[in-house]
Write a protein that holds these residues in place. Structure first.
Motif, PDB file in Angstrom:
ATOM      1  N   ARG A  24     -11.875   0.155  14.409  1.00  0.00           N
ATOM      2  CA  ARG A  24     -10.898   0.059  13.322  1.00  0.00           C
ATOM      3  C   ARG A  24     -11.232  -1.073  12.352  1.00  0.00           C
ATOM      4  N   ASN A  25     -12.449  -1.005  11.840  1.00  0.00           N
ATOM      5  CA  ASN A  25     -12.900  -1.943  10.828  1.00  0.00           C
ATOM      6  C   ASN A  25     -11.925  -1.914   9.654  1.00  0.00           C
ATOM      7  N   ASP A  26     -11.493  -3.096   9.197  1.00  0.00           N
ATOM      8  CA  ASP A  26     -10.474  -3.182   8.145  1.00  0.00           C
ATOM      9  C   ASP A  26     -10.845  -2.395   6.891  1.00  0.00           C
ATOM     10  N   ARG A  27     -12.085  -2.522   6.466  1.00  0.00           N
ATOM     11  CA  ARG A  27     -12.519  -1.841   5.242  1.00  0.00           C
ATOM     12  C   ARG A  27     -12.462  -0.321   5.412  1.00  0.00           C
ATOM     13  N   VAL A  28     -12.901   0.146   6.570  1.00  0.00           N
ATOM     14  CA  VAL A  28     -12.899   1.587   6.848  1.00  0.00           C
ATOM     15  C   VAL A  28     -11.464   2.101   6.965  1.00  0.00           C
ATOM     16  N   VAL A  29     -10.642   1.363   7.676  1.00  0.00           N
ATOM     17  CA  VAL A  29      -9.242   1.767   7.841  1.00  0.00           C
ATOM     18  C   VAL A  29      -8.553   1.859   6.485  1.00  0.00           C
ATOM     19  N   THR A  30      -8.735   0.852   5.661  1.00  0.00           N
ATOM     20  CA  THR A  30      -8.117   0.850   4.334  1.00  0.00           C
ATOM     21  C   THR A  30      -8.601   2.033   3.500  1.00  0.00           C
ATOM     22  N   GLY A  31      -9.904   2.257   3.516  1.00  0.00           N
ATOM     23  CA  GLY A  31     -10.469   3.337   2.708  1.00  0.00           C
ATOM     24  C   GLY A  31     -10.021   4.717   3.149  1.00  0.00           C
ATOM     25  N   ILE A  32     -10.043   4.958   4.451  1.00  0.00           N
ATOM     26  CA  ILE A  32      -9.743   6.305   4.930  1.00  0.00           C
ATOM     27  C   ILE A  32      -8.241   6.574   4.968  1.00  0.00           C
ATOM     28  N   THR A  33      -7.454   5.591   5.383  1.00  0.00           N
ATOM     29  CA  THR A  33      -6.002   5.824   5.383  1.00  0.00           C
ATOM     30  C   THR A  33      -5.482   5.936   3.957  1.00  0.00           C
ATOM     31  N   GLY A  34      -6.174   5.321   3.007  1.00  0.00           N
ATOM     32  CA  GLY A  34      -5.809   5.449   1.599  1.00  0.00           C
ATOM     33  C   GLY A  34      -5.979   6.869   1.076  1.00  0.00           C
ATOM     34  N   LEU A  35      -6.752   7.670   1.794  1.00  0.00           N
ATOM     35  CA  LEU A  35      -6.949   9.071   1.423  1.00  0.00           C
ATOM     36  C   LEU A  35      -5.875   9.968   2.022  1.00  0.00           C
ATOM     37  N   GLY A  36      -5.031   9.374   2.848  1.00  0.00           N
ATOM     38  CA  GLY A  36      -3.985  10.153   3.506  1.00  0.00           C
ATOM     39  C   GLY A  36      -4.345  10.595   4.911  1.00  0.00           C
ATOM     40  N   VAL A  37      -5.459  10.080   5.425  1.00  0.00           N
ATOM     41  CA  VAL A  37      -5.871  10.420   6.785  1.00  0.00           C
ATOM     42  C   VAL A  37      -5.149   9.485   7.751  1.00  0.00           C
ATOM     43  N   PRO A  38      -4.409  10.040   8.712  1.00  0.00           N
ATOM     44  CA  PRO A  38      -3.678   9.179   9.641  1.00  0.00           C
ATOM     45  C   PRO A  38      -4.617   8.434  10.593  1.00  0.00           C
ATOM     46  N   LEU A  39      -4.210   7.263  10.989  1.00  0.00           N
ATOM     47  CA  LEU A  39      -4.993   6.418  11.882  1.00  0.00           C
ATOM     48  C   LEU A  39      -5.255   7.112  13.223  1.00  0.00           C
ATOM     49  N   ARG A  40      -4.367   7.956  13.659  1.00  0.00           N
ATOM     50  CA  ARG A  40      -4.536   8.629  14.945  1.00  0.00           C
ATOM     51  C   ARG A  40      -5.703   9.624  14.929  1.00  0.00           C
ATOM     52  N   TRP A  41      -6.210   9.988  13.748  1.00  0.00           N
ATOM     53  CA  TRP A  41      -7.353  10.888  13.659  1.00  0.00           C
ATOM     54  C   TRP A  41      -8.687  10.170  13.842  1.00  0.00           C
ATOM     55  N   CYS A  97     -16.565  13.397  16.326  1.00  0.00           N
ATOM     56  CA  CYS A  97     -17.339  14.375  15.552  1.00  0.00           C
ATOM     57  C   CYS A  97     -18.654  13.767  15.071  1.00  0.00           C
ATOM     58  N   GLU A  98     -18.585  12.538  14.581  1.00  0.00           N
ATOM     59  CA  GLU A  98     -19.799  11.878  14.109  1.00  0.00           C
ATOM     60  C   GLU A  98     -20.765  11.601  15.256  1.00  0.00           C
ATOM     61  N   LEU A  99     -20.251  11.176  16.394  1.00  0.00           N
ATOM     62  CA  LEU A  99     -21.119  10.923  17.544  1.00  0.00           C
ATOM     63  C   LEU A  99     -21.740  12.215  18.055  1.00  0.00           C
ATOM     64  N   ALA A 100     -20.980  13.290  18.058  1.00  0.00           N
ATOM     65  CA  ALA A 100     -21.526  14.588  18.473  1.00  0.00           C
ATOM     66  C   ALA A 100     -22.642  15.026  17.528  1.00  0.00           C
TER      67      ALA A 100
END
Length: 115
Positions: free
Chosen positions: A26-43, A50-53
């Motif tokens: 939960r890197n702050d920059r990543v969290v801010t960027g992705i949750t700002g798009l409307g993606v919930p933190l629980r995703w 998916c990325e690791l797969a």
């Protein structure tokens, strides 16, 4: 072309693993960027998985072409979805997902050509 696929796959697998790690810690920059798009933190764990797969699939695709192709297709679809999320949110910061998408397309094309 196979050597190019191997190089692109290894580098891209590291990129995907780094992106997944940033989501998992939960890197702050990543969290801010992705949750700002409307993606919930629980995703985040699902997205990281998916990325690791995709990362593992690309590396396994070095030995088994169908798996590399399937992984590359999956990663392409993942980053098409990421771009759609950016566009829907009206976000102009599309360069990072676009770079990942282009790299996924390159990996897919190189794996198909090197069969």
């Amino acid at each position: 072309m196979f050597i190019a696929y191997v190089i692109v796959s290894i580098v891209f697998a590291l990129m995907l693993a780094g992106s997944a790690w940033a989501k998992l810690i939960r890197n702050d920059r990543v969290v801010t960027g992705i949750t700002g798009l409307g993606v919930p933190l629980r995703w985040f764990p699902i997205l990281a998985t998916c990325e690791l797969a995709g990362s593992v699939g690309l590396l396994a695709g070095i030995a088994f072409a169908p798996l590399g192709i399937a992984a590359a297709i999956g990663v392409v679809l993942y980053f098409v979805g990421a771009l759609i999320a950016h566009f829907r949110a009206g976000d102009k910061a599309i360069v990072p997902p676009l770079v990942f998408l282009m790299t996924a397309v390159a990996a897919l094309c190189l794996r198909i050509v090197s069969m």
